[in-house]
Design a protein around this motif. Structure first.
Motif, PDB file in Angstrom:
ATOM      1  N   ALA A  97     -33.379 -31.541   2.939  1.00 31.98           N
ATOM      2  CA  ALA A  97     -34.105 -32.246   1.878  1.00 31.98           C
ATOM      3  C   ALA A  97     -33.420 -33.553   1.483  1.00 31.98           C
ATOM      4  O   ALA A  97     -34.073 -34.484   1.003  1.00 31.98           O
ATOM      5  N   PHE A  98     -32.108 -33.639   1.688  1.00 31.84           N
ATOM      6  CA  PHE A  98     -31.382 -34.847   1.305  1.00 31.84           C
ATOM      7  C   PHE A  98     -31.631 -36.017   2.252  1.00 31.84           C
ATOM      8  O   PHE A  98     -31.421 -37.167   1.886  1.00 31.84           O
ATOM      9  N   TYR A  99     -32.068 -35.747   3.483  1.00 31.59           N
ATOM     10  CA  TYR A  99     -32.315 -36.834   4.428  1.00 31.59           C
ATOM     11  C   TYR A  99     -33.443 -37.727   3.911  1.00 31.59           C
ATOM     12  O   TYR A  99     -34.523 -37.253   3.598  1.00 31.59           O
ATOM     13  N   GLY A 100     -33.141 -39.023   3.801  1.00 28.68           N
ATOM     14  CA  GLY A 100     -34.127 -39.963   3.290  1.00 28.68           C
ATOM     15  C   GLY A 100     -34.188 -40.005   1.777  1.00 28.68           C
ATOM     16  O   GLY A 100     -34.920 -40.821   1.208  1.00 28.68           O
ATOM     17  N   ASP A 101     -33.410 -39.150   1.116  1.00 28.47           N
ATOM     18  CA  ASP A 101     -33.388 -39.112  -0.344  1.00 28.47           C
ATOM     19  C   ASP A 101     -32.445 -40.183  -0.876  1.00 28.47           C
ATOM     20  O   ASP A 101     -31.574 -40.686  -0.152  1.00 28.47           O
ATOM     21  N   GLN A 102     -32.612 -40.529  -2.160  1.00 22.53           N
ATOM     22  CA  GLN A 102     -31.758 -41.541  -2.770  1.00 22.53           C
ATOM     23  C   GLN A 102     -30.299 -41.120  -2.807  1.00 22.53           C
ATOM     24  O   GLN A 102     -29.401 -41.961  -2.841  1.00 22.53           O
ATOM     25  N   MET A 103     -30.044 -39.806  -2.791  1.00 15.90           N
ATOM     26  CA  MET A 103     -28.681 -39.311  -2.876  1.00 15.90           C
ATOM     27  C   MET A 103     -28.011 -39.151  -1.511  1.00 15.90           C
ATOM     28  O   MET A 103     -26.873 -38.719  -1.429  1.00 15.90           O
ATOM     29  N   GLN A 104     -28.714 -39.498  -0.444  1.00 11.05           N
ATOM     30  CA  GLN A 104     -28.179 -39.278   0.903  1.00 11.05           C
ATOM     31  C   GLN A 104     -26.820 -39.942   1.101  1.00 11.05           C
ATOM     32  O   GLN A 104     -25.938 -39.396   1.748  1.00 11.05           O
ATOM     33  N   MET A 105     -26.632 -41.126   0.517  1.00  9.75           N
ATOM     34  CA  MET A 105     -25.376 -41.857   0.732  1.00  9.75           C
ATOM     35  C   MET A 105     -24.194 -41.167   0.048  1.00  9.75           C
ATOM     36  O   MET A 105     -23.039 -41.374   0.427  1.00  9.75           O
ATOM     37  N   ILE A 106     -24.451 -40.322  -0.959  1.00 12.09           N
ATOM     38  CA  ILE A 106     -23.370 -39.657  -1.679  1.00 12.09           C
ATOM     39  C   ILE A 106     -23.013 -38.315  -1.040  1.00 12.09           C
ATOM     40  O   ILE A 106     -21.866 -37.877  -1.100  1.00 12.09           O
ATOM     41  N   VAL A 107     -24.008 -37.672  -0.420  1.00 11.00           N
ATOM     42  CA  VAL A 107     -23.803 -36.327   0.129  1.00 11.00           C
ATOM     43  C   VAL A 107     -22.644 -36.247   1.121  1.00 11.00           C
ATOM     44  O   VAL A 107     -21.800 -35.337   1.009  1.00 11.00           O
ATOM     45  N   PRO A 108     -22.538 -37.148   2.118  1.00 14.39           N
ATOM     46  CA  PRO A 108     -21.429 -37.029   3.079  1.00 14.39           C
ATOM     47  C   PRO A 108     -20.056 -37.030   2.423  1.00 14.39           C
ATOM     48  O   PRO A 108     -19.190 -36.221   2.770  1.00 14.39           O
ATOM     49  N   SER A 109     -19.838 -37.931   1.450  1.00 18.67           N
ATOM     50  CA  SER A 109     -18.556 -38.002   0.773  1.00 18.67           C
ATOM     51  C   SER A 109     -18.282 -36.730  -0.016  1.00 18.67           C
ATOM     52  O   SER A 109     -17.165 -36.206  -0.008  1.00 18.67           O
ATOM     53  N   PHE A 110     -19.314 -36.218  -0.689  1.00 15.51           N
ATOM     54  CA  PHE A 110     -19.151 -35.000  -1.472  1.00 15.51           C
ATOM     55  C   PHE A 110     -18.784 -33.822  -0.579  1.00 15.51           C
ATOM     56  O   PHE A 110     -17.868 -33.057  -0.870  1.00 15.51           O
ATOM     57  N   LEU A 111     -19.502 -33.675   0.545  1.00 18.15           N
ATOM     58  CA  LEU A 111     -19.229 -32.570   1.456  1.00 18.15           C
ATOM     59  C   LEU A 111     -17.844 -32.700   2.077  1.00 18.15           C
ATOM     60  O   LEU A 111     -17.126 -31.708   2.218  1.00 18.15           O
ATOM     61  N   GLU A 112     -17.470 -33.923   2.415  1.00 18.70           N
ATOM     62  CA  GLU A 112     -16.151 -34.137   3.028  1.00 18.70           C
ATOM     63  C   GLU A 112     -15.033 -33.763   2.070  1.00 18.70           C
ATOM     64  O   GLU A 112     -14.094 -33.045   2.434  1.00 18.70           O
ATOM     65  N   GLN A 113     -15.136 -34.234   0.816  1.00 19.22           N
ATOM     66  CA  GLN A 113     -14.097 -33.935  -0.170  1.00 19.22           C
ATOM     67  C   GLN A 113     -14.049 -32.448  -0.492  1.00 19.22           C
ATOM     68  O   GLN A 113     -12.978 -31.868  -0.685  1.00 19.22           O
ATOM     69  N   SER A 114     -15.228 -31.814  -0.540  1.00 19.41           N
ATOM     70  CA  SER A 114     -15.281 -30.381  -0.825  1.00 19.41           C
ATOM     71  C   SER A 114     -14.612 -29.588   0.295  1.00 19.41           C
ATOM     72  O   SER A 114     -13.874 -28.632   0.036  1.00 19.41           O
ATOM     73  N   MET A 115     -14.853 -29.987   1.543  1.00 21.06           N
ATOM     74  CA  MET A 115     -14.257 -29.274   2.676  1.00 21.06           C
ATOM     75  C   MET A 115     -12.750 -29.505   2.735  1.00 21.06           C
ATOM     76  O   MET A 115     -11.989 -28.606   3.108  1.00 21.06           O
ATOM     77  N   ILE A 116     -12.303 -30.708   2.370  1.00 19.34           N
ATOM     78  CA  ILE A 116     -10.864 -30.988   2.342  1.00 19.34           C
ATOM     79  C   ILE A 116     -10.191 -30.083   1.310  1.00 19.34           C
ATOM     80  O   ILE A 116      -9.146 -29.472   1.583  1.00 19.34           O
ATOM     81  N   PHE A 158     -11.340 -27.256   0.146  1.00 19.61           N
ATOM     82  CA  PHE A 158     -11.433 -25.870   0.600  1.00 19.61           C
ATOM     83  C   PHE A 158     -10.383 -25.583   1.671  1.00 19.61           C
ATOM     84  O   PHE A 158      -9.770 -24.511   1.677  1.00 19.61           O
ATOM     85  N   SER A 159     -10.157 -26.537   2.573  1.00 20.77           N
ATOM     86  CA  SER A 159      -9.161 -26.351   3.636  1.00 20.77           C
ATOM     87  C   SER A 159      -7.768 -26.176   3.062  1.00 20.77           C
ATOM     88  O   SER A 159      -6.989 -25.342   3.525  1.00 20.77           O
ATOM     89  N   LYS A 160      -7.453 -26.955   2.034  1.00 20.89           N
ATOM     90  CA  LYS A 160      -6.138 -26.832   1.408  1.00 20.89           C
ATOM     91  C   LYS A 160      -5.968 -25.456   0.772  1.00 20.89           C
ATOM     92  O   LYS A 160      -4.908 -24.842   0.866  1.00 20.89           O
ATOM     93  N   GLU A 161      -7.029 -24.968   0.121  1.00 24.06           N
ATOM     94  CA  GLU A 161      -6.962 -23.666  -0.521  1.00 24.06           C
ATOM     95  C   GLU A 161      -6.861 -22.546   0.505  1.00 24.06           C
ATOM     96  O   GLU A 161      -6.140 -21.569   0.300  1.00 24.06           O
ATOM     97  N   GLN A 162      -7.595 -22.676   1.622  1.00 27.19           N
ATOM     98  CA  GLN A 162      -7.565 -21.596   2.600  1.00 27.19           C
ATOM     99  C   GLN A 162      -6.228 -21.527   3.309  1.00 27.19           C
ATOM    100  O   GLN A 162      -5.787 -20.460   3.722  1.00 27.19           O
ATOM    101  N   GLU A 163      -5.508 -22.653   3.399  1.00 37.12           N
ATOM    102  CA  GLU A 163      -4.165 -22.610   3.973  1.00 37.12           C
ATOM    103  C   GLU A 163      -3.233 -21.814   3.066  1.00 37.12           C
ATOM    104  O   GLU A 163      -2.414 -21.024   3.529  1.00 37.12           O
ATOM    105  N   ARG A 164      -3.374 -22.017   1.755  1.00 37.58           N
ATOM    106  CA  ARG A 164      -2.560 -21.268   0.806  1.00 37.58           C
ATOM    107  C   ARG A 164      -2.910 -19.783   0.870  1.00 37.58           C
ATOM    108  O   ARG A 164      -2.034 -18.916   0.806  1.00 37.58           O
ATOM    109  N   PHE A 165      -4.199 -19.499   1.023  1.00 37.64           N
ATOM    110  CA  PHE A 165      -4.645 -18.108   1.118  1.00 37.64           C
ATOM    111  C   PHE A 165      -4.079 -17.446   2.374  1.00 37.64           C
ATOM    112  O   PHE A 165      -3.660 -16.290   2.338  1.00 37.64           O
TER     113      PHE A 165
END
Length: 202
Positions: A84-103, A105-112
């Motif tokens: 649904a985000f493709y072509g949406d006004q928020m499309q430009m923000i989604v990649p950065s949000f997902l990237e930061q969220s995964m970063i 999460f990766s840091k937390e899973q290393e601690r786990f």
């Protein structure tokens, strides 16, 4: 052969075969997936044109993994929201949000992982303590998503399907112009707050 500090070049030929220039061997998508898991950096190039086709190849790897029994990680609601985000006004923000969220999460899973290693051979009480960072991560993710959804609402011109009928369009149209700058500033503030929360998890 690529230098150690440079990504390995993977060439893709017209017959869909992939050639690892670092090892001078042909590889498969599964081999590339293993390279990703090992943290080996690479770029995929079209052997004929030299174009960078890393993105579609990585997407193909995800597609292959998602179709293996018992390996599905992307829930249907997430996939629907992503489409649904493709072509949406928020499309430009989604990649950065997902990237930061995964970063984060990766840091937390290393601690786990480290806590899991340390818990082997310990009492059940010690093992139960491992659940604490997982709950904290889930709570942080929930708050981040709420902030992200609030930010998206500022750019959504129409209410979601199935919501209550909107008021006459004349009144919102009058408010849109004077409030636009305030809405944009509010969005920037929420995105900045979201970034700060993600940073605190590092």
């Amino acid at each position: 052969m690529a230098a150690k500090d440079e990504p390995i070049i993977i060439k893709k030929y017209a017959n869909r075969r992939l050639y690892n220039t670092g090892t001078s061997t042909y590889v498969t998508l599964e081999d590339l997936a293993e390279m990703v898991k090992k943290g080996e950096e690479f770029t995929v190039q079209d052997a004929k044109t030299g174009d960078d086709i890393t993105h579609p190849v990585l997407t193909q790897i995800i597609f292959e993994l998602e179709n293996k029994d018992g390996q599905n990680m992307l829930p249907i609601p997430f996939l629907c929201q992503l489409i649904a985000f493709y072509g949406d006004q928020m499309q430009m923000i989604v990649p950065s949000f997902l990237e930061q969220s995964m970063i984060a999460f990766s840091k937390e899973q290393e601690r786990f992982r480290e806590q899991m290693k340390g818990a082997i051979g310990k009492s059940p009480l010690d093992v139960m303590k491992i659940a604490t960072p997982i709950k904290a991560l889930e709570e942080q993710t929930r708050r981040n998503m709420e902030m992200f959804q609030n930010a998206m609402r500022l750019f959504t011109p129409f209410p979601p399907a199935g919501s209550a009928p909107a008021a006459a369009p004349a009144e919102p149209a009058k408010k849109e112009v004077p409030e636009k700058s305030d809405d944009l500033q509010e969005l920037k503030s929420q995105i900045a707050a979201m970034q700060r929360k993600l940073d605190t998890m590092s």
